[in-house]
Design an enzyme around this catalytic site. Structure first.
Site, PDB file in Angstrom:
ATOM      1  N   CYS A  16       0.809  -1.218   0.000  1.00 26.93           N
ATOM      2  CA  CYS A  16       0.000   0.000   0.000  1.00 26.93           C
ATOM      3  C   CYS A  16       0.839   1.263   0.000  1.00 26.93           C
ATOM      4  O   CYS A  16       0.303   2.366  -0.098  1.00 26.93           O
ATOM      5  CB  CYS A  16      -0.946  -0.019   1.200  1.00 26.93           C
ATOM      6  SG  CYS A  16      -2.320  -1.171   0.993  1.00 26.93           S
ATOM      7  N   THR A  47     -17.057  10.268   0.817  1.00 27.51           N
ATOM      8  CA  THR A  47     -16.452  10.259   2.153  1.00 27.51           C
ATOM      9  C   THR A  47     -15.152   9.452   2.210  1.00 27.51           C
ATOM     10  O   THR A  47     -14.694   9.100   3.295  1.00 27.51           O
ATOM     11  CB  THR A  47     -17.433   9.688   3.194  1.00 27.51           C
ATOM     12  OG1 THR A  47     -17.832   8.372   2.791  1.00 27.51           O
ATOM     13  CG2 THR A  47     -18.645  10.581   3.348  1.00 27.51           C
ATOM     14  N   SER A  48     -14.541   9.169   1.073  1.00 29.25           N
ATOM     15  CA  SER A  48     -13.289   8.394   1.043  1.00 29.25           C
ATOM     16  C   SER A  48     -13.433   7.085   1.801  1.00 29.25           C
ATOM     17  O   SER A  48     -12.529   6.663   2.527  1.00 29.25           O
ATOM     18  CB  SER A  48     -12.129   9.222   1.637  1.00 29.25           C
ATOM     19  OG  SER A  48     -11.958  10.420   0.942  1.00 29.25           O
ATOM     20  N   ASP A  50     -14.234   2.832   2.307  1.00 31.94           N
ATOM     21  CA  ASP A  50     -13.444   1.686   1.877  1.00 31.94           C
ATOM     22  C   ASP A  50     -14.004   0.969   0.656  1.00 31.94           C
ATOM     23  O   ASP A  50     -13.271   0.252  -0.026  1.00 31.94           O
ATOM     24  CB  ASP A  50     -13.328   0.688   3.038  1.00 31.94           C
ATOM     25  CG  ASP A  50     -12.566   1.292   4.205  1.00 31.94           C
ATOM     26  OD1 ASP A  50     -11.378   1.599   4.019  1.00 31.94           O
ATOM     27  OD2 ASP A  50     -13.154   1.475   5.280  1.00 31.94           O
ATOM     28  N   GLY A 138     -11.323 -13.045 -13.612  1.00 32.79           N
ATOM     29  CA  GLY A 138     -10.354 -11.975 -13.473  1.00 32.79           C
ATOM     30  C   GLY A 138      -9.868 -11.468 -14.811  1.00 32.79           C
ATOM     31  O   GLY A 138     -10.456 -11.751 -15.859  1.00 32.79           O
ATOM     32  N   SER A 140      -5.922 -10.275 -16.873  1.00 39.50           N
ATOM     33  CA  SER A 140      -4.465 -10.242 -16.798  1.00 39.50           C
ATOM     34  C   SER A 140      -3.896  -9.478 -17.986  1.00 39.50           C
ATOM     35  O   SER A 140      -4.477  -9.472 -19.076  1.00 39.50           O
ATOM     36  CB  SER A 140      -3.902 -11.666 -16.782  1.00 39.50           C
ATOM     37  OG  SER A 140      -4.287 -12.363 -17.953  1.00 39.50           O
TER      38      SER A 140
END
Length: 347
Positions: A16, A47-48, A50, A138, A140
């Site tokens: 991160c 509100t930023s 998660d 997903g 790639s």
């Protein structure tokens, strides 16, 4: 002899710590249209928080998030495990339970052998299995630096949704994991972390924040967020700004990984720590005479960090015991929320 490069040597940053500085992110999002024209969108970018939250009906909210980064460790399976734990955490931080994930993969296929890439994917599947969800697909690409993460979908009842902006005056603040992941990451790059300390960091960053789903069932839990790349100060500020409150944090009560203070004092820190302070330091009051290394602990980017929980003061002791019983031995009460200008005061 293994001639393949170290994973961390292939990336300009890791974990991160790769996140854009909070000030840069705010600038990029400044002219984005307000999403609340959609009444079902309970949580967007305002509100930023998660994750995004969409209310389907009276009993169901869908929670959606995505998170990915470059490696902070050289073991490919551990990289996959850490990245997956970090991504799923956003669902738990909103009070939800994950139901499925999609993999996000970018790899320099001319530099990394297929078996190492498979190990990264396997690490992600391991954590998803522990969370009880499938990796259902997903995307790639061939990329110049290794990138891995997940898009995750979760569910919650509307009454169990926990925003980062709903803290109340008088709330007690609890942090569930020790700080110092970014400092440990900086030490890894310089060969200053031994095997036991690396294991300590991996154990912390692969510990799923499942307890968030259980805490959200309590009416005395008012706000939850997870502490990641912006550090305890940055994510604390998101709570303070969202709720319009002052948070008071007690420096001496912050839980730390076992060598975090020692390594910070020895000069180990990440560039993200400096960027974080530059982005939000004007909204933080620090004790007079605080050493730069102590400030670096407060701005240290946490990869797959703990939950920051705001709860009613009369419930704080019981909540802390519940968190510790769920497998978070370093969980600690670190401060309070009070009426005042949106910001943080460190004591």
């Amino acid at each position: 002899m293994n001639e393949h490069p170290r994973l961390t040597a292939l990336a300009h940053g890791g974990g991160c710590g790769c996140k854009l500085a909070p000030s840069v992110l705010r600038e990029l999002l400044a002219d984005q249209p307000v999403a609340q024209v959609f009444p079902q969108l309970l949580v967007g970018t305002e509100t930023s928080d998660d994750a995004a939250v969409w209310q389907v009906d009276d009993n169901t909210c869908v929670i959606a998030t995505t998170d990915f980064f470059m490696p902070m460790v050289d073991n490919p399976r551990d990289f996959g495990r850490i990245a997956a734990t970090n991504a799923i955490s956003d669902i738990y931080a909103m009070g939800g339970r994950p139901i499925m994930a999609l993999a996000i993969l970018g790899m320099p296929i001319d530099k990394l052998p297929a078996e190492q890439i498979r190990e990264i994917l396997a690490g992600g599947r391991d954590i998803c299995a522990e969370a009880g969800i499938p990796v259902a697909g997903g995307h790639s690409i061939d990329a110049p630096e290794p990138i891995y993460g997940l898009a995750v979908i979760g569910l919650c009842h509307p009454s169990e949704l926990r925003r980062n902006a709903d803290a109340r005056p008088g709330d007690v603040l609890i942090l569930t994991k020790g700080l110092g992941v970014g400092i440990y990451s900086a030490a890894i790059k310089k060969g200053a972390l031994d095997a036991d300390e690396l294991a300590e960091m991996v154990a912390s960053t692969t510990l799923l924040n499942k307890v968030g789903s259980d805490l959200a069932k309590r009416a005395d839990i008012h706000a939850i967020t997870d502490v990641t790349g912006f550090g305890i100060l940055g994510h604390g500020l998101e709570i303070a700004r969202g709720a319009g409150l002052t948070l008071r944090l007690r420096l001496a009560d912050l839980p730390l990984l076992s060598r975090a203070a020692e390594l910070a004092e020895a000069g180990f820190f990440t560039g993200a720590s400096t960027r974080n302070w530059a982005a939000y330091g004007t909204d933080v009051t620090l004790p007079e005479g605080l050493a730069p290394w102590q400030r670096n602990l407060l701005t240290d980017p946490q990869t797959s960090g703990g939950l920051l929980v705001a709860c009613a003061p009369e419930a704080a002791g019981e909540v802390l015991e519940q968190i510790r019983a769920a497998g978070f031995p370093l969980a600690a009460i670190i401060g309070t929320a009070e009426t005042g200008p949106a910001g943080i005061v460190v004591e």
